[in-house]
Write an enzyme that holds these catalytic residues in place. Structure first.
Site, PDB file in Angstrom:
ATOM      1  N   ASN A  28       0.856  -1.197   0.000  1.00 55.19           N
ATOM      2  CA  ASN A  28       0.000   0.000   0.000  1.00 55.19           C
ATOM      3  C   ASN A  28       0.891   1.246   0.000  1.00 55.19           C
ATOM      4  O   ASN A  28       0.800   2.101   0.874  1.00 55.19           O
ATOM      5  CB  ASN A  28      -0.972  -0.004   1.192  1.00 55.19           C
ATOM      6  CG  ASN A  28      -2.084   1.023   0.981  1.00 55.19           C
ATOM      7  OD1 ASN A  28      -2.289   1.903   1.795  1.00 55.19           O
ATOM      8  ND2 ASN A  28      -2.775   0.921  -0.118  1.00 55.19           N
ATOM      9  N   HIS A  30       2.967   4.609  -0.550  1.00 58.87           N
ATOM     10  CA  HIS A  30       2.691   6.030  -0.752  1.00 58.87           C
ATOM     11  C   HIS A  30       4.021   6.751  -0.932  1.00 58.87           C
ATOM     12  O   HIS A  30       5.093   6.127  -0.925  1.00 58.87           O
ATOM     13  CB  HIS A  30       1.882   6.601   0.425  1.00 58.87           C
ATOM     14  CG  HIS A  30       2.457   6.287   1.762  1.00 58.87           C
ATOM     15  ND1 HIS A  30       3.664   6.779   2.186  1.00 58.87           N
ATOM     16  CD2 HIS A  30       2.006   5.496   2.763  1.00 58.87           C
ATOM     17  CE1 HIS A  30       3.921   6.339   3.390  1.00 58.87           C
ATOM     18  NE2 HIS A  30       2.930   5.538   3.773  1.00 58.87           N
ATOM     19  N   HIS A  33       7.072   5.874   1.225  1.00 62.72           N
ATOM     20  CA  HIS A  33       7.848   4.691   0.823  1.00 62.72           C
ATOM     21  C   HIS A  33       8.714   4.997  -0.400  1.00 62.72           C
ATOM     22  O   HIS A  33       9.873   4.592  -0.480  1.00 62.72           O
ATOM     23  CB  HIS A  33       6.920   3.539   0.426  1.00 62.72           C
ATOM     24  CG  HIS A  33       6.050   3.018   1.533  1.00 62.72           C
ATOM     25  ND1 HIS A  33       4.696   3.224   1.565  1.00 62.72           N
ATOM     26  CD2 HIS A  33       6.346   2.288   2.628  1.00 62.72           C
ATOM     27  CE1 HIS A  33       4.184   2.639   2.625  1.00 62.72           C
ATOM     28  NE2 HIS A  33       5.163   2.065   3.294  1.00 62.72           N
ATOM     29  N   GLN A 150       9.911   2.067  16.187  1.00 63.62           N
ATOM     30  CA  GLN A 150      10.340   0.919  15.369  1.00 63.62           C
ATOM     31  C   GLN A 150      11.779   1.111  14.894  1.00 63.62           C
ATOM     32  O   GLN A 150      12.604   0.190  14.964  1.00 63.62           O
ATOM     33  CB  GLN A 150       9.401   0.777  14.173  1.00 63.62           C
ATOM     34  CG  GLN A 150       9.906  -0.159  13.085  1.00 63.62           C
ATOM     35  CD  GLN A 150       8.894  -0.408  11.999  1.00 63.62           C
ATOM     36  OE1 GLN A 150       7.943  -1.142  12.213  1.00 63.62           O
ATOM     37  NE2 GLN A 150       9.074   0.174  10.824  1.00 63.62           N
ATOM     38  N   VAL A 173       7.320  11.878   5.304  1.00 65.53           N
ATOM     39  CA  VAL A 173       6.757  12.693   4.218  1.00 65.53           C
ATOM     40  C   VAL A 173       5.327  13.061   4.613  1.00 65.53           C
ATOM     41  O   VAL A 173       4.586  12.221   5.138  1.00 65.53           O
ATOM     42  CB  VAL A 173       6.777  11.908   2.882  1.00 65.53           C
ATOM     43  CG1 VAL A 173       6.151  12.725   1.760  1.00 65.53           C
ATOM     44  CG2 VAL A 173       8.219  11.537   2.525  1.00 65.53           C
ATOM     45  N   LEU A 181       2.120  10.938   5.887  1.00 66.30           N
ATOM     46  CA  LEU A 181       1.582   9.911   4.996  1.00 66.30           C
ATOM     47  C   LEU A 181       1.655   8.553   5.682  1.00 66.30           C
ATOM     48  O   LEU A 181       2.637   8.232   6.354  1.00 66.30           O
ATOM     49  CB  LEU A 181       2.364   9.876   3.681  1.00 66.30           C
ATOM     50  CG  LEU A 181       2.325  11.146   2.842  1.00 66.30           C
ATOM     51  CD1 LEU A 181       2.890  10.876   1.443  1.00 66.30           C
ATOM     52  CD2 LEU A 181       0.922  11.735   2.736  1.00 66.30           C
ATOM     53  N   SER A 182       0.596   7.784   5.540  1.00 69.30           N
ATOM     54  CA  SER A 182       0.509   6.470   6.166  1.00 69.30           C
ATOM     55  C   SER A 182      -0.507   5.640   5.400  1.00 69.30           C
ATOM     56  O   SER A 182      -1.509   6.181   4.906  1.00 69.30           O
ATOM     57  CB  SER A 182       0.020   6.628   7.622  1.00 69.30           C
ATOM     58  OG  SER A 182      -0.442   5.382   8.114  1.00 69.30           O
ATOM     59  N   SER A 183      -0.247   4.339   5.324  1.00 69.86           N
ATOM     60  CA  SER A 183      -1.220   3.471   4.659  1.00 69.86           C
ATOM     61  C   SER A 183      -2.564   3.539   5.368  1.00 69.86           C
ATOM     62  O   SER A 183      -3.611   3.362   4.746  1.00 69.86           O
ATOM     63  CB  SER A 183      -0.713   2.033   4.671  1.00 69.86           C
ATOM     64  OG  SER A 183       0.532   1.984   4.006  1.00 69.86           O
ATOM     65  N   ARG A 184      -2.539   3.786   6.660  1.00 72.00           N
ATOM     66  CA  ARG A 184      -3.795   3.787   7.424  1.00 72.00           C
ATOM     67  C   ARG A 184      -4.630   5.048   7.185  1.00 72.00           C
ATOM     68  O   ARG A 184      -5.803   5.081   7.556  1.00 72.00           O
ATOM     69  CB  ARG A 184      -3.512   3.583   8.923  1.00 72.00           C
ATOM     70  CG  ARG A 184      -2.990   2.181   9.211  1.00 72.00           C
ATOM     71  CD  ARG A 184      -2.912   1.840  10.683  1.00 72.00           C
ATOM     72  NE  ARG A 184      -2.700   0.413  10.887  1.00 72.00           N
ATOM     73  CZ  ARG A 184      -1.508  -0.164  11.094  1.00 72.00           C
ATOM     74  NH1 ARG A 184      -0.408   0.570  11.120  1.00 72.00           N
ATOM     75  NH2 ARG A 184      -1.415  -1.478  11.272  1.00 72.00           N
TER      76      ARG A 184
END
Ligand code: PAF
Length: 275
Positions: A28, A30, A33, A150, A173, A181-184
């Site tokens: 996913n 963005h 990544h 993490q 970012v 920005l995050s997949s969630r």
């Protein structure tokens, strides 16, 4: 870009690839990544990415089943970013038998912040990243600062286990309105998306206040938590911590970071800012 579904195929490609930079992901993808992929490309002869949604790092009741899986679109983005090899194993390749050996991060580092609200999460992350690094054997591995704890846990794992890989942090970012920005973010409704930048604005306020000499960290943290709650969020934590180990600072001239996690509707967002 070549896609490798097995360890054998990935290892054959890695041999002779020169200096390799590795960017593990759960897909996913963005711009955050993709920025990591480009950074990786500037530092190595060959970029290897992985996409694997790692069941071990999701707790019961978390979003493993509904985690967005967008493989075709991800491949297009990786190809455009110059990634040469994608490791995309399924669960039978990564966990052909129940995983009985795990990496147990230091309790002091994973009982706090995210670890307090997601017990076992970092054990799952450290275990899969150790395994991915053993499979890919890269020279460099890149992880975003958006997941600050993490990054700390993995840097410490690599150092304490003397793993032959250099960990490179990548900057967060943000969207134009500041939301990290995050997949969630894709889980947010239009109304929630419009309200979501409040988290970043509160972090900026704390950063600016501390830089300006406000040393009442507890008040800054509790006021920001109260603002979130009043705006309909469910905050888990907002905490000013030492960058080095994420413990409460002993001195305000320690390099600091402010970290936050809060739920907006059903979506849990995290963010942080170095001070
Ligand atoms: O940050 C992520 O996407 C994941 O935690 C990682 C590092 C790929 C491990 O599954």
């Amino acid at each position: 870009m070549q896609i490798h579904e097995t360890i054998e195929s990935l290892r054959a490609a890695r041999a002779g690839a020169g200096k390799v930079a590795f960017v593990p992901t759960m897909g996913n993808l963005h711009e955050g990544h993709i920025t990591l992929m480009r950074q990786a490309g500037e530092r190595a002869d060959c970029v290897i990415a992985s996409i694997f949604v790692n069941r071990l790092q999701f707790g019961a009741g978390e979003d493993f089943d509904r985690y967005p899986r967008t493989f075709a679109a991800d491949c297009e983005k990786l190809q455009a970013a110059g990634v040469k090899h994608l490791f995309a194993p399924d669960e039978h390749v990564m966990y052909p038998e129940p995983q009985r050996y795990h990496v147990e991060p230091a309790p002091a580092q994973v009982s706090i912040l995210e670890g307090e609200f997601r017990p076992g999460h970092f054990r799952g992350v450290a275990t899969v990243v150790m395994k991915l690094l053993n499979i890919v054997q890269p020279d460099l591995a890149l992880f975003g600062k958006k997941d600050y704890q993490q990054l700390m846990v993995l840097s410490n794992m690599v150092r304490e286990m003397a793993m032959p890989v250099e960990v490179i942090p990548g900057d967060t970012v943000r969207a134009e309105d500041g939301l990290a920005l995050s997949s969630r973010n894709g889980y947010l409704s239009a109304d929630e998306r419009a309200r979501a930048p409040l988290l970043y604005r509160l972090l900026c306020g704390i950063r600016d206040a501390v830089r300006a000499g406000d040393h009442d960290l507890l008040k800054l943290e509790t006021d920001a938590m109260a603002t979130l709650a009043a705006a309909g969020w469910q905050p888990d934590y907002i905490a000013v911590r030492r960058r080095a180990d994420l413990q409460p600072p002993a001195h305000l001239n320690d390099p600091l970071v402010v970290l936050a996690a809060a739920k907006l509707g059903r979506t849990r967002l995290i963010d942080n800012l170095e001070i």
